[in-house]
Design an enzyme around this catalytic site. Sequence first.
Site, PDB file in Angstrom:
ATOM      1  N   VAL A   1      29.381  31.686  13.113  1.00 32.16           N
ATOM      2  CA  VAL A   1      30.750  30.954  12.416  1.00 32.16           C
ATOM      3  C   VAL A   1      30.644  31.444  10.792  1.00 32.16           C
ATOM      4  CG1 VAL A   1      31.881  28.869  11.796  1.00 32.16           C
ATOM      5  CG2 VAL A   1      31.326  29.176  14.067  1.00 32.16           C
TER       6      VAL A   1
ATOM      7  N   CYS B   1      26.057  29.804  17.661  1.00 30.96           N
ATOM      8  CA  CYS B   1      27.537  29.622  17.028  1.00 30.96           C
ATOM      9  C   CYS B   1      27.262  29.397  15.544  1.00 30.96           C
ATOM     10  CB  CYS B   1      28.167  28.454  17.712  1.00 30.96           C
ATOM     11  SG  CYS B   1      28.196  28.455  19.507  1.00 30.96           S
TER      12      CYS B   1
END
Lengths: 519, 481
Positions: free
Chosen positions: A157, A153
């Site tokens: 991001v 992630c």
Amino acid sequence: MTQDADKVLDHFELFRGAEYKEMFANKRANFENTHPDAEVDRVREWAKTKEYQEKNFAREALVVNPAKACQPLGAVFVAVGFEGTLPFVHGSQGCVAYYRSHFSRHFKEPTSCVSSSMTEDAAVFGGLNNMVDGLANAYSMYKPKMIAVSTTCMAEVIGDDLNAFIKTAKEKGSVPAEFDVTFAHTPAFVGSHVTGYDNAMKGVIEHFWDGKAGTVPKLERAENGSINFIGGFDGYTVGNIREVKRIFDLMQVEYTIIGDNSDVWDTPTDGEFRMYDGGTKLNDVANAVNAKATISMQQFCTEKTLELVRNHGHEVLAFNHPVGVAGTDHFLMEVSRLSGKPIPAELEKERGRLVDAIADSNAHIHGKKFAIYGDPDLTYGLAAFLLELGAEPVHVLATNGNKAWAAKMQALFDSSPFGANCKAYPGKDLWHMRSLLFTEPVDYLIGNTYGKYLERDTGTPLIRIGFPIFDRHHHHRRPVWGYQGGMNLLITILDKIFDTMDAKTNVAGQTDYSYDIIR
Amino acid sequence: MTSLNAKIQEVFNEPACGVNHNKTEKERKKGCTKQLQPGGAAGGCAFDGAKIALQPFTDVAHLVHGPIACEGNSWDNRGSKSSGSALWRMSFTTDMNETDIVFGGEKRLYKAIKEIGEKYDPAAIFVYQTCVPAMIGDDINAVCKAAAKKFGRPVIPVNSPGFVGQKNLGNKLAGEALLDHVIGTAEPEYTTPYDINIIGEYNLSGELWQVKPLLDELGIRILSCISGDGKYLEAAYSHRAKAAMMVCSRAMINVASKMEKRYNIPFFEGSFYGIGDTSDSLREISRLLISRGAPDKLMFHTEALVAREEQKAFAAIEQFKVQLAGKRVLLITGGVKSWSVVAALQEAGLEIVGTSVKKSTKEDKERIKQIMGEDAHMIDDMTPREMYKMLREARADIMLSGGRSQFVALKAAMPWLDINQERHHAYMGYVGMVDLVRQIEKSLYNPIWEQVRQPAPWDVNGESWQKKAQAAPAALPLAAE
């Protein structure tokens, strides 16, 4: 205290001692400020009601006990299925430790996997340096034949561009220019491990077939008679891939298994540590472009992958984790059609044996109600098998199932009289399942190890089929595909049915009049 | 052995046996045991027959004197149920070895009896003779007698070694052991005009318990059941019953008829399988009890109970009629009386295409004719091959039989329902018959049968295993019974 150096008690026994019991009781009475037992009981009972279920199903934000994992887990699964390939997860290293332990607990084998160990400064300035250093270190330390990059992630991001990063790393000499580095963006906040599988598999195939990120010409397809086979994210991959190979060999089909994890997760103990073992040869992946057709055992694991393959002119076929007689029939007949090879007598015999075994034991499964949860394809395959056995898969739940999956499940239910009272629950979690098991009880629950809490709370016996299985060993070594696999599933289900029967009749002098030798 | 031979002759000479009536003096002397064909598949031996007839006595230690084979292969293989002691399920054997066979096994047997007494304190010990000790001349009668005297507990010899004949003979020899050593050796605390014996009932799947509440409601007491859920003492004082019902006609008819002779206990042959038969049996029990002094109003109560239960059962069966109408059944039964099941199945709209009469008496056959009509298809001794053929040609939709014929049906791709001793459902009484119909319905409509009957979907015509099987009858499966 009860512990005594001469006779040290383990955790099973220690806290059952009188001193501990007294201590816990005092702590509870004097310091814990607990609700009265009656209130606790009241709430516990209330949580079993329809009223609670409605509130439970009205949950919008909270997920309790989800039955799914994240994309990079699927990507790592794909990576280790190729010859000498090191999975490289661009992002924080903690995530990677999870994937390794997750797989190791299930497969009882080490899973090699590295990360680019991004930290706070990388999150601010971008992870390029981590990629450059990471690839260089991984290449020189672990000597892989290929590195398959995916992301956590954190990298997603901040929007790290893998393609550009890898190119830069190669320019800077982290790895040789011609060294194979595949990549896939696998944000955990989209989809689940089956999506990650899809993305990573697509990444690998795209790399080899479509010009290795623009560094070589795209491959020209020269169709041959071969068939590509993709298994999908599968907790039984060790047994299953071997079984599929055996079946293909018996049929004398020319084939390429794309993503073969059967050796790396089942290495022998002979004194040699195999960081890499088996896997699809990189040449074979490239040559697979010439195949006549590509088969995926799990539709929802390979949607994007198959689209890519279809665009290369292959006939593509997607199954939904086919198990049992009809499921395997369908699979074999398609293989036979695509390859032009007949189904050999030996497989027909195996089919007859499975049919025979089902017939022998059908009475014990017929009419029994089941709840199933797991990955979309697995739940579909199992539900179809149960319908074939005359059982009712009343609740079928997939946290990572979508509307298309639910519609497909409903069509399956509609195809059988035993499906009349069955329902599919896409996007729901195991706490939803808990409510269902209380308000509409079933005879057996099929799920992974996490189902044991549902078994404890609701008293529904758990049949362990799925991923992960942590508290039972070696299930992954047995296939569930093919007629032999159907036999294994049947036996697993029956064992639990008989164990349950025994457990309900084994009180000496009270219920053991039905504690029979012959079941 | 001479005494055993005499005993066997005596058993063959059973006047109450329907078959015996129709035999010439010469045939009767020859006995009932059909000579087995060597190389042919066969059923159980006399030891097995004796063991299964007596094993349901629950508080008895059943000790098998012989090598491990006899008990090792038969341990707890019956579905009898106990409401009390679980001792009957313990496996006791002398496990004779080579030395015992050279020097004789009597001492080992004596010690085994002693140890059972010390460790388990059973109401009685039944000692089963087997082939090997019988051949080397172990005298179990003498050992039992000595042990009983020494240890002060009943030790009953059951002299039925396997080689003397088939299972049915063993059933009867077991009955003889009861008559010689057990029945009449104790007195009940009290008696009532409503005391009955049930003989030849084994409480398989606990099915006696489906009938007992009906008897309880009528105030009828089962003084002794031989031998399902039975206790040793109950058998010992069973001679004080006022009447008896003989359930499995051939197995222990000698017990019923000898008890009638010795103790004036009238008996009838009845069955709790089927709705009409359950009603008839209840009426017959009441009639016999009234003839022995019970008040007349018992019959009135019985009729009321019968009317109520029949109505309930028929209403319950009604719901299956749509699904079952016109389905054809082939009935291959062992001990369960064919005619009593036939009537029940017809009630549910099923068509009986054939029924076995292998163990049925002449009267049984007459009754079948009454129920099924003159053209009833009665099969005397159907070989597995014929059974297979019949099923394969789809002249039946389902077969009801014992476990050993199961595979004939399955290989012929035919639904099959177990109605013999290893079954897991209780079919006795009114509720039992409803359950039988329910199980037939379930079995018929299980989706696997469609699967079983279909050739593999890739098969081109003429190459399926089904076709191959039909083309090569020599390769047909064989099974016992």
